[in-house]
Design an enzyme around this catalytic site. Structure first.
Site, mmCIF file in Angstrom:
data_model
loop_
_atom_site.group_PDB
_atom_site.id
_atom_site.type_symbol
_atom_site.label_atom_id
_atom_site.label_comp_id
_atom_site.label_asym_id
_atom_site.label_seq_id
_atom_site.Cartn_x
_atom_site.Cartn_y
_atom_site.Cartn_z
ATOM 1 N N GLU A 493 26.461 45.723 54.193
ATOM 2 C CA GLU A 493 27.068 47.056 54.259
ATOM 3 C C GLU A 493 26.917 47.725 55.630
ATOM 4 O O GLU A 493 26.332 48.801 55.763
ATOM 5 C CB GLU A 493 26.484 47.923 53.133
ATOM 6 C CG GLU A 493 26.725 47.284 51.771
ATOM 7 C CD GLU A 493 26.074 48.024 50.614
ATOM 8 O OE1 GLU A 493 25.570 49.144 50.801
ATOM 9 O OE2 GLU A 493 26.053 47.448 49.507
ATOM 10 N N HIS A 570 32.704 45.410 43.625
ATOM 11 C CA HIS A 570 32.288 46.253 42.488
ATOM 12 C C HIS A 570 33.521 47.038 42.051
ATOM 13 O O HIS A 570 33.914 48.005 42.709
ATOM 14 C CB HIS A 570 31.164 47.203 42.903
ATOM 15 C CG HIS A 570 29.872 46.502 43.199
ATOM 16 N ND1 HIS A 570 29.114 45.915 42.228
ATOM 17 C CD2 HIS A 570 29.213 46.300 44.351
ATOM 18 C CE1 HIS A 570 28.030 45.373 42.763
ATOM 19 N NE2 HIS A 570 28.076 45.581 44.061
ATOM 20 N N GLU A 599 29.299 40.130 44.524
ATOM 21 C CA GLU A 599 28.668 41.077 43.582
ATOM 22 C C GLU A 599 29.663 41.572 42.532
ATOM 23 O O GLU A 599 29.661 42.717 42.132
ATOM 24 C CB GLU A 599 28.066 42.258 44.344
ATOM 25 C CG GLU A 599 27.123 41.848 45.445
ATOM 26 C CD GLU A 599 26.452 43.003 46.149
ATOM 27 O OE1 GLU A 599 26.518 44.142 45.637
ATOM 28 O OE2 GLU A 599 25.838 42.807 47.216
ATOM 29 N N ASP A 601 31.586 42.899 39.588
ATOM 30 C CA ASP A 601 31.469 43.461 38.247
ATOM 31 C C ASP A 601 32.661 44.400 38.049
ATOM 32 O O ASP A 601 33.251 44.877 39.022
ATOM 33 C CB ASP A 601 30.124 44.157 37.979
ATOM 34 C CG ASP A 601 29.693 45.138 39.059
ATOM 35 O OD1 ASP A 601 28.477 45.365 39.206
ATOM 36 O OD2 ASP A 601 30.573 45.679 39.771
HETATM 37 O O1 G3I Z 1 11.004 48.726 40.819
HETATM 38 C C1 G3I Z 1 10.936 50.164 40.803
HETATM 39 C C2 G3I Z 1 10.053 50.613 39.649
HETATM 40 O O2 G3I Z 1 8.713 50.176 39.871
HETATM 41 C C3 G3I Z 1 10.094 52.141 39.539
HETATM 42 O O3 G3I Z 1 9.350 52.552 38.418
HETATM 43 C C4 G3I Z 1 11.563 52.566 39.378
HETATM 44 C C5 G3I Z 1 11.703 54.069 39.260
HETATM 45 O O4 G3I Z 1 11.426 54.646 40.514
HETATM 46 O O5 G3I Z 1 12.317 52.135 40.532
HETATM 47 C C6 G3I Z 1 12.341 50.704 40.604
HETATM 48 O O6 G3I Z 1 13.081 50.318 41.752
HETATM 49 C C7 G3I Z 1 14.499 50.486 41.566
HETATM 50 C C8 G3I Z 1 15.168 49.104 41.771
HETATM 51 O O7 G3I Z 1 16.593 49.221 41.705
HETATM 52 C C9 G3I Z 1 14.712 48.127 40.704
HETATM 53 O O8 G3I Z 1 15.132 48.571 39.449
HETATM 54 C C10 G3I Z 1 15.006 51.422 42.658
HETATM 55 O O9 G3I Z 1 14.484 52.712 42.389
HETATM 56 C C11 G3I Z 1 16.534 51.471 42.613
HETATM 57 O O10 G3I Z 1 17.012 52.230 43.711
HETATM 58 C C12 G3I Z 1 17.080 50.054 42.776
HETATM 59 O O11 G3I Z 1 18.499 50.125 42.651
HETATM 60 C C13 G3I Z 1 19.148 48.942 43.151
HETATM 61 C C14 G3I Z 1 20.131 49.366 44.249
HETATM 62 O O12 G3I Z 1 20.810 48.205 44.753
HETATM 63 C C15 G3I Z 1 19.377 50.030 45.375
HETATM 64 O O13 G3I Z 1 20.276 50.503 46.288
HETATM 65 C C16 G3I Z 1 19.948 48.282 42.017
HETATM 66 O O14 G3I Z 1 19.058 47.771 41.032
HETATM 67 C C17 G3I Z 1 20.786 47.136 42.572
HETATM 68 O O15 G3I Z 1 21.659 46.640 41.563
HETATM 69 C C18 G3I Z 1 21.648 47.624 43.732
HETATM 70 O O16 G3I Z 1 22.304 46.520 44.260
HETATM 71 C C19 G3I Z 1 23.149 46.820 45.381
HETATM 72 C C20 G3I Z 1 23.111 45.620 46.301
HETATM 73 O O17 G3I Z 1 21.771 45.378 46.675
HETATM 74 C C21 G3I Z 1 24.006 45.857 47.496
HETATM 75 N N1 G3I Z 1 25.385 46.131 47.042
HETATM 76 C C22 G3I Z 1 25.481 47.267 46.118
HETATM 77 C C23 G3I Z 1 24.605 47.006 44.908
HETATM 78 C C24 G3I Z 1 24.750 48.124 43.891
HETATM 79 O O18 G3I Z 1 24.272 49.322 44.435
#
Ligand code: G3I
Length: 678
Positions: A493, A570, A599, A601
């Protein structure tokens, strides 16, 4: 590039499909895995067994004349010469991985998978020290100025922004109850809308039925300190014209802490799961006590042979492990017991649905087998801790059966891998490699360089040092996983919606050349990995795609070693810009680059409810995208961002091939049909 089959031509007469006989039995010790042994073996054997391959072994192709997958770019020399970068400084700016960073075997208490034994990080958990720790000086300096967002077409001179009347920072003692009204005003006289960005734990947002709402919150011991709270006012004429007002709430400990009411503990929300009968189930439950103590949990109706024990590394988590031997809906009564007053308890129920093995059988050929016969990767993004989830075993089976490539949703992001200078938490990534090795999947690393999900420490580094920090990080991660990872999202990105370069600590330190440096460093460390530039919303017309492809052309002109473009895709079910996708794919191919759908979906629009979701429409989008990849010789991979709606980042919008109960949806059958040879 001449490819020699590392195995004799496969029998293909064992009764299993010819593909079965080519799926290698991975027997390597971790870390000595033959890189991309899977595709090489499969491609050779496909040709040898006539399993969908045709043409000579020197350059095997598949049924649709697609090039084989075994070389990063279909036998052409890698793009760009790996201009060597200057040597990294010694000593390094931050310490590299040490023996202390090596993960160790996990005790049998936690995991729910049988195919491999997960490892865990040995270092103590990092308590999340928020970098936004608000100092007393900042609090005493008074309220923050509001942030006003002005959408195109709004002229503040004639339509002033909404605001909140009389809103100031707050101070109170733990145990007191705060009732804070929010009075939205609009200079033009109409009534603005309003909503809170995030409520404090235990806080409520109540409607006063007079156009105002109030935050009602009783902070307790765990809230002592300074908390920020943001409320947003929406212009009556345009809800995208909005004012964000952040206030600070300072909570003090009273002279007599016993005056703070002792609230009953509870467990963190547990979403229902579906599991398969006779599979091992591991359920992790976290106890919460707002009085800042750690409750003890117990289960009144433990299943036969079940155990419920405290997590080996976390006092606030308990693990229920058992093997369900009967199908049906199982409900467990979880009792949270207060640490200071055992008589203070809360009983809550959690639900597990147990289905028969037959309930998980999906009709027709497996997508993985169809993809291999087409010379394609079919991949998914794996949930970070699937091996600790209640349904870990069935998750693993579906993943191994349906896909020949896996990418980490979050396990390899910099905030996970390198949370502090000199600290490396490799366990989640190592477990992904173990899973991939055990079931013969290629690994697509994601991401090496991104603008977000970065550890706090990188934001505080000197701008002049960013290039070295970037290179040190890449060298450590790529060196560790070079034997496991076939392809990398080297930079993720890089552009904004208007096509300009996206701000980041990397752009700040190196300008656009951060991208050159990232690719050159990766190529130097892993010469035959497929290197991608990954982005969303570039598959359609618009300034973002134009800016992205202009960037790609500049990179290629500078001989940056870029092999492929990652189209995240997406999408939403009304998507119909397929001609634009075809043109963007061809634009990449014309640049000599491979195409990876990284990615995919297809979500239902926000606001649609279960009753009015057109799953055939969703299937049609998946079908068209699959067709576009099959039509494009340079398209090498279709990767979905997860595979069950249970764990999608857009879970409420049901975007994936399987529902939350692992039942195949029309979207799955559409992909299956499209991949089936005519
Ligand atoms: O692991 C922590 C957990 O310990 C904590 O309790 C919880 C609440 O704060 O957060 C958890 O981390 C989260 C992580 O996902 C795992 O679930 C983060 O806050 C959350 O921001 C993170 O979101 C991810 C996101 O990228 C971050 O920008 C999504 O799962 C993931 O699907 C998403 O994937 C991105 C790709 O990497 C890049 N392209 C877009 C795609 C969708 O946004």
């Amino acid at each position: 590039m001449q490819i020699t089959c590392p195995v004799p031509p496969c029998a293909g007469t064992t009764g299993a499909s010819s593909l079965e006989s080519v799926r290698p039995k991975q027997t390597h010790e971790h870390g000595t895995r033959l890189k991309r042994s899977l595709p090489v073996v499969l491609a050779c054997c496909l040709v040898a067994c006539g399993g969908g391959g045709s043409g000579s072994t020197s350059n095997p192709t598949n049924a649709t004349g697609q090039p084989d997958l075994t070389t990063p770019d279909n036998g052409n020399p890698p793009t760009g010469n790996a201009t060597l970068l200057p040597a990294l400084p010694v000593p390094s700016l931050t310490p590299g991985p040490s023996a202390d960073d090596e993960p160790i075997p996990e005790s049998g208490l936690r995991h729910s998978v049988t195919g491999f034994l997960p490892v865990r990080d040995n270092a103590p958990a990092i308590t999340k020290q928020s970098a936004e720790e608000i100092t007393l000086e900042e609090f005493l300096a008074g309220p923050l100025p509001p942030i006003i967002e002005i959408p195109p077409g709004i002229d503040p001179a004639t339509n002033a922004a909404p605001f909140f009347e009389g809103l100031t920072d707050q101070e109170l003692f733990a145990g007191d109850v705060l009732t804070l009204p929010f009075i939205p005003r609009d200079p033009e006289g109409d009534l603005p809308g309003l909503f809170p960005e995030e409520l404090p734990e235990g806080g409520e947002f109540v409607d006063n039925f007079d156009g105002t709402k109030s935050l009602v919150w009783q902070p307790l011991q765990g809230d002592v300190g300074i908390t920020e709270f943001t409320i947003v006012a929406l212009d009556p004429l345009d809800s995208f014209y909005r004012t964000r007002q952040t206030i600070r709430i300072r909570v003090l400990m009273p002279d007599d802490p016993a005056s703070i009411p002792n609230r009953p503990p509870r467990i963190e929300e547990f979403i229902p799961h579906t599991v398969r009968v006779n599979d091992p189930v591991a359920i992790e439950l976290r106890g919460i006590d707002l009085n800042d103590t750690t409750p003890t949990l117990s289960i009144a109706n433990l299943p036969p042979g079940g155990t419920f024990t405290r997590h080996p590394q976390r006092d606030d988590v308990f693990i229920l492990r058992y093997i369900p031997t009967q199908t049906g809906v199982q409900t467990f009564d979880v009792v949270s017991i207060d640490a200071d007053d055992p008589a203070l308890t809360t009983t809550e129920q959690i639900t597990i649905e147990v289905l028969s093995a037959a309930s998980f059988l999906t009709q027709g050929p497996r997508l993985r087998d169809l993809a291999v016969a087409r010379g394609l990767f079919l991949g998914f993004a794996s949930r970070q801790d699937f091996y600790h989830r209640p349904d870990g075993e069935i998750y693993t089976q579906f993943a191994a059966d349906e896909f020949n490539l896996v990418t980490p949703e979050n396990s390899m992001k910099m905030e996970v891998l390198n949370p502090l200078p000199g600290r490396f938490d490799f366990a989640d990534a190592d477990n992904l490699m173990r899973f991939a090795e055990r079931y013969g999947l290629a690994v697509h690393g994601h991401p090496l360089v991104w603008y977000t999900q970065l550890p706090e420490w990188i934001n505080t580094t000197a701008v002049a040092d960013r290039a070295i920090h970037l290179r040190e990080y890449i060298s450590r991660i790529v060196s560790r996983y070079a034997d496991d990872v076939r392809s990398w999202d080297v930079v993720n990105e890089p552009v904004n919606n208007d096509g300009s370069l996206r701000d980041s600590v990397w752009l700040e330190g190196m300008g656009e050349s951060y991208i050159d440096i990232a690719f050159r460093q990766t190529r130097e460390l892993d010469p035959d990995a497929v290197l991608l530039l990954n982005e969303f919303d570039i598959e359609v017309d618009g300034p973002k795609a134009d800016g992205f492809f202009s960037l790609v052309e500049r990179l290629l002109e500078r001989d940056v070693p870029l092999d492929a473009i990652g189209f995240q895709m997406h999408l939403f079910t009304p998507f119909d810009q397929f001609d634009e996708v075809r043109q963007r794919f061809q634009q990449a191919a014309d640049l000599g680059l491979d195409i990876y759908i990284t990615e995919l979906d297809v979500s239902f629009p926000e606001g649609t409810t279960a009753g009015n979701r057109d799953f055939e429409r969703q299937a049609a989008v998946y079908r068209e995208i699959t067709t576009l990849c099959l039509e494009q010789p340079r398209c090498r991979s279709i990767q979905t961002w997860g595979f069950t709606d249970q764990y999608s980042w857009r879970e409420p919008l049901e975007p994936l091939l399987f529902d939350a109960r692992y039942q195949d949806k029309p979207a799955y059958r559409a992909v299956q049909e499209q991949l089936t040879p005519p």
